[in-house]
Design a protein around this motif. Structure first.
Motif, PDB file in Angstrom:
ATOM      1  N   VAL A  58     -34.822  91.638  50.886  1.00 27.34           N
ATOM      2  CA  VAL A  58     -34.751  92.078  49.576  1.00 27.34           C
ATOM      3  C   VAL A  58     -35.678  91.471  48.694  1.00 27.34           C
ATOM      4  N   GLY A  76     -34.717 100.630  48.933  1.00 26.21           N
ATOM      5  CA  GLY A  76     -34.367 100.619  47.602  1.00 26.21           C
ATOM      6  C   GLY A  76     -32.794 100.354  47.049  1.00 26.21           C
ATOM      7  N   GLY A  77     -31.994 100.189  48.055  1.00 31.09           N
ATOM      8  CA  GLY A  77     -30.641 100.041  47.704  1.00 31.09           C
ATOM      9  C   GLY A  77     -30.532  98.524  46.805  1.00 31.09           C
ATOM     10  N   GLU A  78     -29.597  98.821  45.698  1.00 36.89           N
ATOM     11  CA  GLU A  78     -29.489  97.466  44.714  1.00 36.89           C
ATOM     12  C   GLU A  78     -28.517  96.483  45.532  1.00 36.89           C
ATOM     13  N   VAL A  88     -35.956  91.860  41.599  1.00 35.35           N
ATOM     14  CA  VAL A  88     -36.546  92.689  40.521  1.00 35.35           C
ATOM     15  C   VAL A  88     -36.566  92.145  39.071  1.00 35.35           C
ATOM     16  N   ARG A 137     -27.140  92.218  44.049  1.00 33.56           N
ATOM     17  CA  ARG A 137     -27.386  90.949  43.097  1.00 33.56           C
ATOM     18  C   ARG A 137     -27.378  89.902  44.177  1.00 33.56           C
ATOM     19  N   ARG A 159     -23.046  91.653  46.039  1.00 29.03           N
ATOM     20  CA  ARG A 159     -23.435  90.271  45.419  1.00 29.03           C
ATOM     21  C   ARG A 159     -23.702  89.342  46.685  1.00 29.03           C
ATOM     22  N   THR A 174     -22.043  96.549  42.741  1.00 29.41           N
ATOM     23  CA  THR A 174     -23.345  96.433  43.322  1.00 29.41           C
ATOM     24  C   THR A 174     -23.086  95.154  44.267  1.00 29.41           C
ATOM     25  N   ALA A 181     -33.761  94.603  45.188  1.00 33.84           N
ATOM     26  CA  ALA A 181     -33.843  95.954  45.934  1.00 33.84           C
ATOM     27  C   ALA A 181     -34.058  95.645  47.370  1.00 33.84           C
ATOM     28  N   TRP A 205     -29.978  87.461  40.042  1.00 40.98           N
ATOM     29  CA  TRP A 205     -31.248  88.567  39.902  1.00 40.98           C
ATOM     30  C   TRP A 205     -30.644  89.891  40.598  1.00 40.98           C
ATOM     31  N   ASN A 206     -31.236  90.776  39.952  1.00 41.71           N
ATOM     32  CA  ASN A 206     -31.007  92.300  40.444  1.00 41.71           C
ATOM     33  C   ASN A 206     -32.375  92.352  41.443  1.00 41.71           C
ATOM     34  N   SER A 228     -35.887  95.872  50.584  1.00 41.74           N
ATOM     35  CA  SER A 228     -37.128  96.290  50.919  1.00 41.74           C
ATOM     36  C   SER A 228     -37.419  96.214  52.160  1.00 41.74           C
TER      37      SER A 228
END
Length: 255
Positions: A64, A38-40, A67, A42, A6, A4, A54, A51-52, A56
């Motif tokens: 982002v 919606g891609g993740e 969440v 950090r 970062r 993911t 998404a 934080w995680n 947006s």
């Protein structure tokens, strides 16, 4: 988790509060990684943990939305490490800054000594290198990159009580190569045993080492400990990495 992306951001982080990314970060997520809505991602900012989030909103500058918190911000380290170093050639200096960030230094200070050959540094480049190293190594903060300073000024600016670890590869014999064997400093590991729990600053000299005048000043300065990194003369960048690693093993968070 490791795959993911970062990113460091300066904005406050809390659930549901959208964060606008800069153009470079947006380009990385949208065009290099090709993330969609919606891609993740950090996020960390040095204050609010990790934080995680998404993706947006997409555009020239992406947004982002945090969440859930993945890690809380830890308290400051019980022993903080500062690196003071004389800049050398560009690639080697970049390496020193990168490894200082990877090895947990909280502050990095370029220092002008009498034999420093590179006297012009790009602090913006150093900060980008340190930021990228922090993103890649799971740090939750960024090291401070201080402005270039003379040796006297850099030492005077250290917080009260900071122990200065002076990597001194020379002896005291003026006519012998590298000062001969007389007056050589003791092993760094032995010196570190007495510095546990204290803030410390590692001081790395330039190519060619410190002058006799600088060595006399440092050895006579209260709170400064001359140490040796072994029987071989190390390049400046090797000495910086070795000294920081040894400090982390004995006094830092590797234990």
């Amino acid at each position: 988790m490791p795959t993911t992306p970062r990113l460091f951001v300066s904005a406050d982080l809390s659930a549901g509060r959208a964060v606008a990314l800069d153009e470079e970060q947006s380009n990385y997520l949208l065009r290099v990684l090709r993330l969609g809505a919606g891609g993740e991602v950090r996020l960390f900012n040095g204050r609010d943990g990790e934080w995680n989030a998404a993706l947006s909103a997409a555009g020239k500058k992406a947004e982002v939305t945090p969440v859930a918190q993945l890690r809380v911000q830890p308290p400051p380290a019980r022993s903080a490490l500062t690196l003071l170093f004389a800049p050398v050639k560009k690639d080697q200096t970049d390496l020193i800054v990168e490894k200082a960030a990877e090895l947990g230094a909280v502050r990095v200070v370029p220092v002008l000594t009498q034999r420093t050959q590179t006297r012009t540094v790009r602090l913006d480049r150093f900060r980008k290198i340190a930021l990228e190293a922090a993103e890649q190594t799971e740090r939750l903060d960024l090291p401070e990159i201080a402005d270039v300073a003379t040796l006297d000024a850099a030492l005077a600016a250290l917080p009260a009580g900071t122990a200065v670890i002076f990597c001194d590869e020379a002896g005291d014999e003026a006519v012998a190569p590298w000062g001969g064997e007389s007056g050589r400093a003791g092993p760094m590991r032995a010196a570190l045993e007495s510095l546990k729990g204290r803030d410390a600053a590692i001081l790395i000299g330039p190519e060619g080492g410190f002058t006799a005048e600088e060595r006399a000043f440092l050895r006579g300065r209260a709170g400064t400990c001359a140490v040796s990194l072994g029987p071989r003369i190390l390049r400046a960048e090797t000495a910086a990495i070795a000294a920081m690693a040894l400090w982390q093993a004995v006094c830092g968070d590797w234990g």
